[in-house]
Motif scaffolding. Structure first.
Motif, PDB file in Angstrom:
ATOM      1  N   LEU A  54     -18.678  17.568 -14.648  1.00 13.24           N
ATOM      2  CA  LEU A  54     -19.845  17.227 -13.963  1.00 13.24           C
ATOM      3  C   LEU A  54     -19.705  17.385 -12.460  1.00 13.24           C
ATOM      4  N   ILE A  55     -18.608  17.190 -11.639  1.00 10.93           N
ATOM      5  CA  ILE A  55     -18.377  16.864 -10.297  1.00 10.93           C
ATOM      6  C   ILE A  55     -18.295  18.606 -10.171  1.00 10.93           C
ATOM      7  N   LYS A  56     -17.893  19.438 -10.852  1.00  6.64           N
ATOM      8  CA  LYS A  56     -17.724  20.721 -10.308  1.00  6.64           C
ATOM      9  C   LYS A  56     -19.251  21.519 -10.416  1.00  6.64           C
ATOM     10  N   ALA A  57     -19.857  20.992 -11.547  1.00  9.35           N
ATOM     11  CA  ALA A  57     -21.362  21.584 -11.639  1.00  9.35           C
ATOM     12  C   ALA A  57     -22.083  21.031 -10.239  1.00  9.35           C
ATOM     13  N   VAL A  68     -26.368  25.998 -13.130  1.00 11.41           N
ATOM     14  CA  VAL A  68     -24.871  25.988 -12.842  1.00 11.41           C
ATOM     15  C   VAL A  68     -24.162  25.671 -14.410  1.00 11.41           C
ATOM     16  N   LEU A  69     -23.253  26.260 -14.610  1.00 18.26           N
ATOM     17  CA  LEU A  69     -22.523  25.947 -15.703  1.00 18.26           C
ATOM     18  C   LEU A  69     -21.079  25.752 -15.175  1.00 18.26           C
ATOM     19  N   ALA A  70     -20.264  24.423 -15.457  1.00 21.04           N
ATOM     20  CA  ALA A  70     -19.065  24.177 -15.215  1.00 21.04           C
ATOM     21  C   ALA A  70     -18.170  23.752 -16.640  1.00 21.04           C
ATOM     22  N   TYR A 118      -7.015  22.307 -28.235  1.00 16.80           N
ATOM     23  CA  TYR A 118      -7.738  22.509 -27.047  1.00 16.80           C
ATOM     24  C   TYR A 118      -8.984  21.945 -26.844  1.00 16.80           C
ATOM     25  N   LYS A 119      -9.453  21.490 -25.670  1.00 17.46           N
ATOM     26  CA  LYS A 119     -10.657  20.945 -25.498  1.00 17.46           C
ATOM     27  C   LYS A 119     -11.315  21.493 -24.366  1.00 17.46           C
ATOM     28  N   ALA A 120     -12.843  21.787 -24.664  1.00 19.22           N
ATOM     29  CA  ALA A 120     -13.707  22.241 -23.458  1.00 19.22           C
ATOM     30  C   ALA A 120     -15.001  21.489 -23.356  1.00 19.22           C
ATOM     31  N   VAL A 121     -15.232  21.068 -22.259  1.00 21.13           N
ATOM     32  CA  VAL A 121     -16.332  20.316 -22.085  1.00 21.13           C
ATOM     33  C   VAL A 121     -17.235  21.147 -20.996  1.00 21.13           C
ATOM     34  N   ILE A 122     -18.405  21.608 -21.255  1.00 22.51           N
ATOM     35  CA  ILE A 122     -19.284  22.330 -20.314  1.00 22.51           C
ATOM     36  C   ILE A 122     -20.449  21.627 -20.159  1.00 22.51           C
ATOM     37  N   CYS A 123     -20.736  21.357 -18.707  1.00 22.10           N
ATOM     38  CA  CYS A 123     -21.727  20.762 -17.889  1.00 22.10           C
ATOM     39  C   CYS A 123     -22.453  21.708 -17.497  1.00 22.10           C
ATOM     40  N   LEU A 124     -23.787  21.948 -18.026  1.00 26.94           N
ATOM     41  CA  LEU A 124     -24.737  22.767 -17.687  1.00 26.94           C
ATOM     42  C   LEU A 124     -25.882  21.991 -16.751  1.00 26.94           C
ATOM     43  N   ILE A 125     -26.135  22.357 -15.673  1.00 22.40           N
ATOM     44  CA  ILE A 125     -27.319  21.857 -14.736  1.00 22.40           C
ATOM     45  C   ILE A 125     -28.323  22.958 -14.940  1.00 22.40           C
ATOM     46  N   TRP A 126     -29.308  22.555 -15.780  1.00 20.14           N
ATOM     47  CA  TRP A 126     -30.547  23.563 -16.118  1.00 20.14           C
ATOM     48  C   TRP A 126     -31.714  22.930 -15.460  1.00 20.14           C
TER      49      TRP A 126
END
Ligand code: IMP
Length: 198
Positions: A54-57, A68-70, A118-126
């Motif tokens: 979230l903070i990166k996005a 943005v996608l983080a 492995y885990k990945a969480v994508i935060c997309l601000i659309w």
């Protein structure tokens, strides 16, 4: 397809991650941080993948006003009580993939339980709205490195059901079963549902 209003900034400087995202996301125009002129470090101060994503996005959304996608991701090892986890990128104290992987191997030299995921969480601000997409990939940590593909911990991680590591498997195979692949496919479906772009 007119993608001009469907541009998406990838909020990352990690080349391995960016390569994989570019292989899998083809329904929008992707921009890098250098395309948008962002040259600072992005903060990742938190202890959860969700908060760091979230903070990166948010940082890049505030800077660009664009979609943005983080991706915040890492490897969680049972014997190491879930570490390196959110610290995967700098587990050894440096951002050197080889040093990080070697530290996992040495911390696990006596480990019988080699399970990890492995885990990945994508935060997309659309369109100004926040959306999260997650993926997980179970596997085991080998005792030594195998293969030269992928990045990060891939030479020591064999996904469940495979004898080879992510660094030995072809990129299409990794993408089809990886944590990032799973999260990205959910995100791509979401973008398709709001834009109609396949
Ligand atoms: P982040 O930039 O904080 O999300 O750091 C992600 C880190 O997790 C990377 O630098 C790698 O060390 C590790 N990582 C995440 N995904 C992968 C992967 O698919 N392969 C290998 N290492 C990964």
């Amino acid at each position: 397809m007119d993608t001009s209003e469907h541009r998406l900034v990838i909020a990352s400087n990690n080349k391995g991650k960016i390569n994989e995202l570019r292989q899998m996301i083809t329904n929008v125009e992707l921009l890098s941080l250098s395309d948008v002129g962002f040259t600072q470090e992005i903060p990742e101060p938190f202890q959860t993948f969700e908060e760091n994503a979230l903070i990166k996005a948010e940082t890049i959304h505030k800077y660009t006003g664009l979609n943005v996608l983080a991706d915040d991701s890492g490897i969680c090892v049972s014997y190491l009580e879930g570490k390196p986890g959110v610290d995967s990128a700098h587990y050894s104290g440096s951002r050197d993939d080889e040093a990080n992987l070697q530290l996992v191997l040495s911390n696990m030299k006596d480990a019988e339980d080699r399970s990890a995921y492995y885990k990945a969480v994508i935060c997309l601000i659309w369109d100004g709205e926040m959306n999260y997409f997650e993926g997980k990939c179970d596997g085991t940590i080998l005792r030594e490195k195998h293969g030269t593909g992928g990045f990060g911990y891939d030479p020591i991680f064999a996904p469940e059901g495979y004898q080879q590591t992510f660094a030995e498997l072809p990129p299409e195979v990794k993408n089809s079963i990886s944590h990032r692949g799973k999260a990205v496919r959910k995100m791509v479906d979401f973008i398709q549902s709001v834009t109609g772009n396949k």
